[in-house]
Design an enzyme around this catalytic site. Structure first.
Site, PDB file in Angstrom:
ATOM      1  N   THR A 126       9.514  17.145  10.990  1.00 43.95           N
ATOM      2  CA  THR A 126       8.669  17.522   9.859  1.00 43.95           C
ATOM      3  C   THR A 126       9.465  17.837   8.595  1.00 43.95           C
ATOM      4  OG1 THR A 126       7.241  19.335   9.089  1.00 43.95           O
ATOM      5  CG2 THR A 126       8.733  19.868  10.870  1.00 43.95           C
ATOM      6  N   ASP A 127       8.797  17.719   7.445  1.00 48.87           N
ATOM      7  CA  ASP A 127       9.433  18.098   6.169  1.00 48.87           C
ATOM      8  C   ASP A 127       9.727  19.594   6.111  1.00 48.87           C
ATOM      9  OD1 ASP A 127       6.798  19.014   5.838  1.00 48.87           O
ATOM     10  OD2 ASP A 127       6.424  17.899   3.989  1.00 48.87           O
ATOM     11  N   GLU A 128       9.101  20.368   6.996  1.00 51.97           N
ATOM     12  CA  GLU A 128       9.291  21.823   6.923  1.00 51.97           C
ATOM     13  C   GLU A 128      10.705  22.251   7.305  1.00 51.97           C
ATOM     14  OE1 GLU A 128       6.145  24.350   8.008  1.00 51.97           O
ATOM     15  OE2 GLU A 128       4.618  22.877   7.517  1.00 51.97           O
ATOM     16  N   TYR A 150       7.766  28.227  13.245  1.00 49.08           N
ATOM     17  CA  TYR A 150       7.468  26.824  13.557  1.00 49.08           C
ATOM     18  C   TYR A 150       8.589  25.923  13.055  1.00 49.08           C
ATOM     19  CZ  TYR A 150       5.698  22.112  12.663  1.00 49.08           C
ATOM     20  OH  TYR A 150       5.582  20.752  12.582  1.00 49.08           O
ATOM     21  N   LYS A 154      11.341  23.608  15.157  1.00 41.86           N
ATOM     22  CA  LYS A 154      11.439  22.147  15.003  1.00 41.86           C
ATOM     23  C   LYS A 154      12.873  21.767  14.592  1.00 41.86           C
ATOM     24  CE  LYS A 154       8.671  19.308  15.077  1.00 41.86           C
ATOM     25  NZ  LYS A 154       8.193  18.436  16.196  1.00 41.86           N
TER      26      LYS A 154
HETATM   27  P1  NAD Z   1      -1.075  18.727  17.481  1.00 44.04           P
HETATM   28  O1  NAD Z   1      -0.944  20.207  17.605  1.00 44.04           O
HETATM   29  O2  NAD Z   1      -2.377  18.126  17.091  1.00 44.04           O
HETATM   30  O3  NAD Z   1      -0.634  18.029  18.861  1.00 44.04           O
HETATM   31  C1  NAD Z   1       0.431  18.472  19.639  1.00 44.04           C
HETATM   32  C2  NAD Z   1       0.227  17.924  21.042  1.00 44.04           C
HETATM   33  O4  NAD Z   1       1.350  18.322  21.854  1.00 44.04           O
HETATM   34  C3  NAD Z   1      -1.026  18.477  21.748  1.00 44.04           C
HETATM   35  O5  NAD Z   1      -1.739  17.427  22.347  1.00 44.04           O
HETATM   36  C4  NAD Z   1      -0.459  19.443  22.795  1.00 44.04           C
HETATM   37  O6  NAD Z   1      -1.277  19.543  23.953  1.00 44.04           O
HETATM   38  C5  NAD Z   1       0.869  18.790  23.113  1.00 44.04           C
HETATM   39  N1  NAD Z   1       1.865  19.739  23.651  1.00 44.04           N
HETATM   40  C6  NAD Z   1       2.161  20.977  23.183  1.00 44.04           C
HETATM   41  N2  NAD Z   1       3.110  21.540  23.953  1.00 44.04           N
HETATM   42  C7  NAD Z   1       3.437  20.631  24.913  1.00 44.04           C
HETATM   43  C8  NAD Z   1       4.374  20.623  25.981  1.00 44.04           C
HETATM   44  N3  NAD Z   1       5.154  21.682  26.211  1.00 44.04           N
HETATM   45  N4  NAD Z   1       4.450  19.528  26.767  1.00 44.04           N
HETATM   46  C9  NAD Z   1       3.644  18.444  26.543  1.00 44.04           C
HETATM   47  N5  NAD Z   1       2.731  18.411  25.547  1.00 44.04           N
HETATM   48  C10 NAD Z   1       2.637  19.491  24.732  1.00 44.04           C
HETATM   49  O7  NAD Z   1       0.085  18.299  16.459  1.00 44.04           O
HETATM   50  P2  NAD Z   1       0.178  17.066  15.473  1.00 44.04           P
HETATM   51  O8  NAD Z   1      -0.304  17.480  14.150  1.00 44.04           O
HETATM   52  O9  NAD Z   1      -0.384  15.866  16.120  1.00 44.04           O
HETATM   53  O10 NAD Z   1       1.761  16.920  15.389  1.00 44.04           O
HETATM   54  C11 NAD Z   1       2.468  16.021  16.238  1.00 44.04           C
HETATM   55  C12 NAD Z   1       3.941  16.095  15.897  1.00 44.04           C
HETATM   56  O11 NAD Z   1       4.131  15.758  14.535  1.00 44.04           O
HETATM   57  C13 NAD Z   1       4.544  17.488  16.076  1.00 44.04           C
HETATM   58  O12 NAD Z   1       5.827  17.341  16.620  1.00 44.04           O
HETATM   59  C14 NAD Z   1       4.599  18.035  14.663  1.00 44.04           C
HETATM   60  O13 NAD Z   1       5.665  18.950  14.531  1.00 44.04           O
HETATM   61  C15 NAD Z   1       4.840  16.782  13.861  1.00 44.04           C
HETATM   62  N6  NAD Z   1       4.350  16.786  12.482  1.00 44.04           N
HETATM   63  C16 NAD Z   1       3.065  17.119  12.179  1.00 44.04           C
HETATM   64  C17 NAD Z   1       2.621  17.059  10.854  1.00 44.04           C
HETATM   65  C18 NAD Z   1       1.200  17.418  10.463  1.00 44.04           C
HETATM   66  O14 NAD Z   1       0.923  17.540   9.275  1.00 44.04           O
HETATM   67  N7  NAD Z   1       0.282  17.585  11.387  1.00 44.04           N
HETATM   68  C19 NAD Z   1       3.501  16.684   9.839  1.00 44.04           C
HETATM   69  C20 NAD Z   1       4.815  16.354  10.184  1.00 44.04           C
HETATM   70  C21 NAD Z   1       5.219  16.401  11.501  1.00 44.04           C
HETATM   71  O1  TDX Z   2      -6.762  28.799   6.030  1.00 49.03           O
HETATM   72  C1  TDX Z   2      -5.830  28.282   5.379  1.00 49.03           C
HETATM   73  N1  TDX Z   2      -5.702  28.573   4.052  1.00 49.03           N
HETATM   74  C2  TDX Z   2      -4.715  28.060   3.269  1.00 49.03           C
HETATM   75  O2  TDX Z   2      -4.634  28.365   2.070  1.00 49.03           O
HETATM   76  C3  TDX Z   2      -4.887  27.361   5.975  1.00 49.03           C
HETATM   77  C4  TDX Z   2      -4.979  27.008   7.427  1.00 49.03           C
HETATM   78  C5  TDX Z   2      -3.887  26.864   5.179  1.00 49.03           C
HETATM   79  N2  TDX Z   2      -3.784  27.206   3.858  1.00 49.03           N
HETATM   80  C6  TDX Z   2      -2.682  26.645   3.060  1.00 49.03           C
HETATM   81  C7  TDX Z   2      -1.297  26.887   3.642  1.00 49.03           C
HETATM   82  C8  TDX Z   2      -0.513  25.673   3.194  1.00 49.03           C
HETATM   83  O3  TDX Z   2       0.014  25.877   1.904  1.00 49.03           O
HETATM   84  O4  TDX Z   2      -2.829  25.226   3.050  1.00 49.03           O
HETATM   85  C9  TDX Z   2      -1.560  24.564   3.148  1.00 49.03           C
HETATM   86  C10 TDX Z   2      -1.561  23.667   4.382  1.00 49.03           C
HETATM   87  O5  TDX Z   2      -1.589  24.508   5.513  1.00 49.03           O
HETATM   88  P1  TDX Z   2      -1.616  23.915   7.000  1.00 49.03           P
HETATM   89  O6  TDX Z   2      -2.722  22.948   7.114  1.00 49.03           O
HETATM   90  O7  TDX Z   2      -1.561  25.074   7.934  1.00 49.03           O
HETATM   91  O8  TDX Z   2      -0.263  23.069   7.018  1.00 49.03           O
HETATM   92  P2  TDX Z   2       1.272  23.479   6.736  1.00 49.03           P
HETATM   93  O9  TDX Z   2       1.508  24.902   6.959  1.00 49.03           O
HETATM   94  O10 TDX Z   2       1.638  22.912   5.391  1.00 49.03           O
HETATM   95  O11 TDX Z   2       2.011  22.627   7.906  1.00 49.03           O
HETATM   96  C11 TDX Z   2       1.599  21.284   8.195  1.00 49.03           C
HETATM   97  O12 TDX Z   2       2.470  20.327   7.639  1.00 49.03           O
HETATM   98  C12 TDX Z   2       3.730  20.154   8.228  1.00 49.03           C
HETATM   99  C13 TDX Z   2       1.464  21.046   9.697  1.00 49.03           C
HETATM  100  O13 TDX Z   2       0.627  22.037  10.257  1.00 49.03           O
HETATM  101  C14 TDX Z   2       2.786  21.015  10.388  1.00 49.03           C
HETATM  102  O14 TDX Z   2       2.645  20.705  11.764  1.00 49.03           O
HETATM  103  C15 TDX Z   2       3.638  19.971   9.727  1.00 49.03           C
HETATM  104  O15 TDX Z   2       4.934  19.967  10.285  1.00 49.03           O
END
Ligand code: NAD
Ligand code: TDX
Length: 341
Positions: A126-128, A150, A154
């Site tokens: 992730t970019d985080e 988090y 990562k």
């Molecule tokens: P998500 O929370 O929707 O899905 C995560 C999945 O992993 C779930 O199905 C969960 O059951 C499974 N999981 C959790 N712990 C596990 C374990 N110990 N063993 C096997 N499975 C397990 O998350 P997402 O948004 O789909 O993110 C997927 C990946 O992409 C993550 O690695 C996250 O860090 C990365 N990512 C997400 C975003 C975003 O904006 N959502 C952005 C950049 C990177």
């Molecule tokens: O209730 C809320 N109110 C609010 O203001 C929530 C849930 C979020 N926010 C803000 C926080 C952030 O600035 O919105 C922005 C986005 O929040 P999230 O959806 O929680 O995402 P973020 O914290 O940016 O992280 C996401 O992007 C990077 C994903 O959850 C991560 O898994 C990914 O790695």
């Protein structure tokens, strides 16, 4: 024949990857592996459940025996690891599982892959990991500066992946995606959370002044970014997968309300997230040089996504019960009460 293990496949992005790849590559077998935590949802994989080149196995990436059995049974030669605890707010409330899955779990999965002997291992990150970036754009060689449990967990996972490449010569590639949105996203992340709350005329708890900036990427573009890194990435390298589309939270919130025809009075500014990163932004020239390009515009993708939640209440209404409601109370009750005073 390639046997590709996709871990975390029942989550938001992992399931989008499986739905896309199973159809596009009938010559490969896809083994979807997922612990099915609160965020894992087998409904996300329904569209491919009858496909010949798809199997699902429930399992934890942090459990050696289960990982080993799966690698052997299916003669896995390639792994794409999506499995993670993924929500920043939950990592502030309960960080243990984050370190267990995102760092220790990655280590165990990788170590079993080393012992079993596989080809490529793709770690979805992730970019985080770059932390807050006030101006400019993060590039792959920038140092890590994670600010939430988090992000730190990562970054820990990524460092283990790097070490296995250097020490054991494993073929690894890392992708760093930006904030992703689209259908089937668990309704705790801002976009599906605000859309589904607004549909029910509930208040939208916007943290702080709402001017924090995120770089938004449509899930299908994130998936093709990972596909590109899997097939064309150079071993040992990391690739940013960016939306190149910076938006303030407050502006996204206004757009959601406008499309749903709901009043702006639903917006409630609440006390900020602890350690809240103000801005993420990445440069993705390195991935583009491999031939990747985004297909979707933000406007069209956002509109389609909001519509999907409007049309798929069957999917999210059953999630918003039980554990979800407990989490909601823990995360928002005091914040919303403080904002009412
Ligand atoms: P998500 O929370 O929707 O899905 C995560 C999945 O992993 C779930 O199905 C969960 O059951 C499974 N999981 C959790 N712990 C596990 C374990 N110990 N063993 C096997 N499975 C397990 O998350 P997402 O948004 O789909 O993110 C997927 C990946 O992409 C993550 O690695 C996250 O860090 C990365 N990512 C997400 C975003 C975003 O904006 N959502 C952005 C950049 C990177
Ligand atoms: O209730 C809320 N109110 C609010 O203001 C929530 C849930 C979020 N926010 C803000 C926080 C952030 O600035 O919105 C922005 C986005 O929040 P999230 O959806 O929680 O995402 P973020 O914290 O940016 O992280 C996401 O992007 C990077 C994903 O959850 C991560 O898994 C990914 O790695």
């Amino acid at each position: 024949m390639k046997n590709i293990l996709v871990t975390g496949a029942a989550g938001f992005i992992g399931s989008a990857f499986v739905r896309y790849m199973v159809e596009k590559y009938p010559q490969y077998n896809f083994i979807a592996y997922d612990k099915l935590t609160y965020a894992g949802n087998i409904d996300n994989l329904l569209p491919v459940s009858d496909e010949e080149n798809y199997r699902f196995e429930r399992g934890d990436i942090a459990e050696r025996g289960a990982v080993r059995r799966t690698l052997q049974t299916h003669q896995i030669d390639t792994v794409v690891n999506f499995a993670a605890e993924s929500h920043v707010d939950r990592s502030i409330l309960a960080p243990d599982e984050f370190v267990m899955t995102n760092t220790v779990g990655v280590h165990i999965l990788l170590d079993e892959c080393r012992l079993h002997g596989i080809g490529r291992f793709v770690q979805v990150s992730t970019d985080e990991v770059y932390g807050d970036i006030e101006t400019g754009f993060s590039v792959e060689s920038d140092p890590f500066a994670p600010n939430s449990p988090y992000a730190a967990s990562k970054a820990g996972g990524e460092l283990i992946v790097r070490a296995y490449h250097i020490t054991h010569g494993m073929d690894v590639v890392v992708t760093r995606g930006s904030n992703t949105f689209g259908p089937y996203q668990y309704p705790e992340k801002i976009l599906p959370f605000f859309v589904t709350e607004a549909i029910d005329d509930n208040l939208l708890p916007l943290y702080g002044d709402g001017t924090q900036v995120r770089d938004w990427l449509y899930v299908e573009d994130h998936v093709t970014g990972i596909e590109t890194a899997l097939f064309k990435g150079k071993s040992g390298e990391a690739y940013n997968v960016a939306g190149e589309n910076q938006q303030r939270n407050i502006d996204i919130t206004h757009r959601i309300l406008k499309q749903l025809g709901k009043p702006e009075t639903l917006i409630k500014h609440v006390p900020d997230r602890e350690g809240h990163d103000r801005r993420y932004a990445m440069n993705c020239d390195k991935l583009r040089a491999l031939g990747w390009q985004r297909k979707y515009t933000f406007d069209d993708a956002l509109e389609a996504t909001v519509r999907w939640y409007q049309q798929n209440e069957w999917w999210w209404r059953k999630i918003k019960t039980g554990e979800y409601l407990e989490y909601y109370k823990r995360q928002y009750a005091a914040r919303l009460a403080a904002a009412q005073e």
